[in-house]
Design a protein around this motif. Structure first.
Motif, PDB file in Angstrom:
ATOM      1  N   LYS A  37      58.253  44.368 -52.747  1.00 50.23           N
ATOM      2  CA  LYS A  37      59.685  44.342 -52.446  1.00 50.23           C
ATOM      3  C   LYS A  37      59.910  44.375 -50.933  1.00 50.23           C
ATOM      4  O   LYS A  37      60.740  43.630 -50.396  1.00 50.23           O
ATOM      5  N   GLY A  38      59.164  45.207 -50.230  1.00 49.42           N
ATOM      6  CA  GLY A  38      59.277  45.261 -48.776  1.00 49.42           C
ATOM      7  C   GLY A  38      58.891  43.932 -48.138  1.00 49.42           C
ATOM      8  O   GLY A  38      59.546  43.459 -47.190  1.00 49.42           O
ATOM      9  N   ARG A  39      57.832  43.314 -48.659  1.00 49.12           N
ATOM     10  CA  ARG A  39      57.396  42.025 -48.130  1.00 49.12           C
ATOM     11  C   ARG A  39      58.465  40.960 -48.366  1.00 49.12           C
ATOM     12  O   ARG A  39      58.726  40.116 -47.510  1.00 49.12           O
TER      13      ARG A  39
ATOM     14  N   ARG B  48      62.682  31.764 -47.442  1.00 49.84           N
ATOM     15  CA  ARG B  48      63.780  32.737 -47.416  1.00 49.84           C
ATOM     16  C   ARG B  48      64.561  32.708 -48.726  1.00 49.84           C
ATOM     17  O   ARG B  48      64.881  33.757 -49.287  1.00 49.84           O
TER      18      ARG B  48
ATOM     19  N   GLU C 109      64.849  35.718 -51.439  1.00 50.74           N
ATOM     20  CA  GLU C 109      66.159  36.254 -51.817  1.00 50.74           C
ATOM     21  C   GLU C 109      66.375  36.180 -53.329  1.00 50.74           C
ATOM     22  O   GLU C 109      66.916  37.118 -53.929  1.00 50.74           O
TER      23      GLU C 109
ATOM     24  N   ASP D  31      50.523  34.747 -45.846  1.00 50.18           N
ATOM     25  CA  ASP D  31      50.444  34.487 -44.408  1.00 50.18           C
ATOM     26  C   ASP D  31      50.054  33.048 -44.094  1.00 50.18           C
ATOM     27  O   ASP D  31      50.007  32.660 -42.929  1.00 50.18           O
TER      28      ASP D  31
ATOM     29  N   GLN E 160      61.705  41.505 -48.587  1.00 54.29           N
ATOM     30  CA  GLN E 160      62.816  41.777 -47.677  1.00 54.29           C
ATOM     31  C   GLN E 160      62.518  41.225 -46.278  1.00 54.29           C
ATOM     32  O   GLN E 160      63.386  40.627 -45.632  1.00 54.29           O
ATOM     33  N   VAL E 161      61.274  41.421 -45.829  1.00 52.42           N
ATOM     34  CA  VAL E 161      60.890  40.915 -44.502  1.00 52.42           C
ATOM     35  C   VAL E 161      60.933  39.391 -44.488  1.00 52.42           C
ATOM     36  O   VAL E 161      61.457  38.773 -43.551  1.00 52.42           O
ATOM     37  N   LEU E 162      60.383  38.756 -45.540  1.00 51.88           N
ATOM     38  CA  LEU E 162      60.387  37.291 -45.600  1.00 51.88           C
ATOM     39  C   LEU E 162      61.802  36.729 -45.685  1.00 51.88           C
ATOM     40  O   LEU E 162      62.115  35.694 -45.083  1.00 51.88           O
TER      41      LEU E 162
ATOM     42  N   LEU F 243      64.401  37.889 -44.363  1.00 52.07           N
ATOM     43  CA  LEU F 243      65.085  38.022 -43.070  1.00 52.07           C
ATOM     44  C   LEU F 243      64.425  37.237 -41.944  1.00 52.07           C
ATOM     45  O   LEU F 243      65.118  36.752 -41.043  1.00 52.07           O
ATOM     46  N   THR F 244      63.111  37.106 -41.970  1.00 53.97           N
ATOM     47  CA  THR F 244      62.414  36.604 -40.784  1.00 53.97           C
ATOM     48  C   THR F 244      61.673  35.286 -40.956  1.00 53.97           C
ATOM     49  O   THR F 244      61.184  34.745 -39.963  1.00 53.97           O
ATOM     50  N   SER F 245      61.552  34.762 -42.145  1.00 51.76           N
ATOM     51  CA  SER F 245      60.759  33.545 -42.332  1.00 51.76           C
ATOM     52  C   SER F 245      61.404  32.371 -41.614  1.00 51.76           C
ATOM     53  O   SER F 245      62.619  32.188 -41.634  1.00 51.76           O
TER      54      SER F 245
END
Length: 162
Positions: free
Chosen positions: A135-137, A151, A155, A105, A139-141, A143-145
């Motif tokens: 893995k979820g974190r 990003r 990926e 963060d 995926q969020v990063l 898409l949204t970072s």
């Protein structure tokens, strides 16, 4: 004529006493008393802990744990960025999984990429739940970072993850 010595009056040491006296010769130093096993084990553990602390450097000091707790307490507050910057300058990346997760963060792209790589390096030792959370974190990063470097790093790690 000299007075006759009576051999019976004089106490002569036995051969056993003579041998014992010879064994207790003053030429030999006395051996130190044996150390009890429990006390010896405590001393050994302390020596090992001190040797390990030397190799760990700053992270073995009590200040490290104090600063780590301050960082965790400040997570989600305005002070977090300042404390995270200070912590990273002082100690570098922590090895603790929870601290690494909180540092994701921190709004510094190069630090976040280093944190992601450090976490990816620890994946083999993590539980299934921790792996799924990471893995979820990722995926969020991915898409949204707002940072392109983060990003891309997310990926890349996701591609290796699957």
């Amino acid at each position: 004529m000299p007075p006759k010595r009576d051999d019976d009056e004089r106490q002569r040491p036995s051969w056993r006493e003579i041998d014992q006296r010879r064994d207790r010769s003053s030429h030999q130093g006395k051996a130190p008393p044996p150390v009890p096993k429990a006390q010896a084990e405590v001393v050994r553990q302390q020596a090992l802990a001190q040797a390990e602390a030397l190799f760990k450097g700053k992270r073995a000091r009590p200040e490290y744990q104090t600063d780590l707790k301050k960082l965790e307490a400040a997570h989600g507050t305005k002070k977090f960025a300042l404390l995270a910057k200070k912590f990273l300058e002082e100690y570098g990346l922590p090895e603790e999984w929870g601290a690494l997760t909180r540092l994701l963060d921190y709004d510094d792209a190069s630090a976040a990429v280093a944190v992601l790589q450090a976490m990816a390096g620890q994946l083999e030792r993590r539980t299934r739940v921790e792996k799924q959370g990471f893995k979820g974190r990722l995926q969020v990063l991915a898409l949204t970072s707002s940072h392109l470097e983060i990003r891309r790093a997310a990926e890349d790690i996701l591609a290796e993850f699957e």
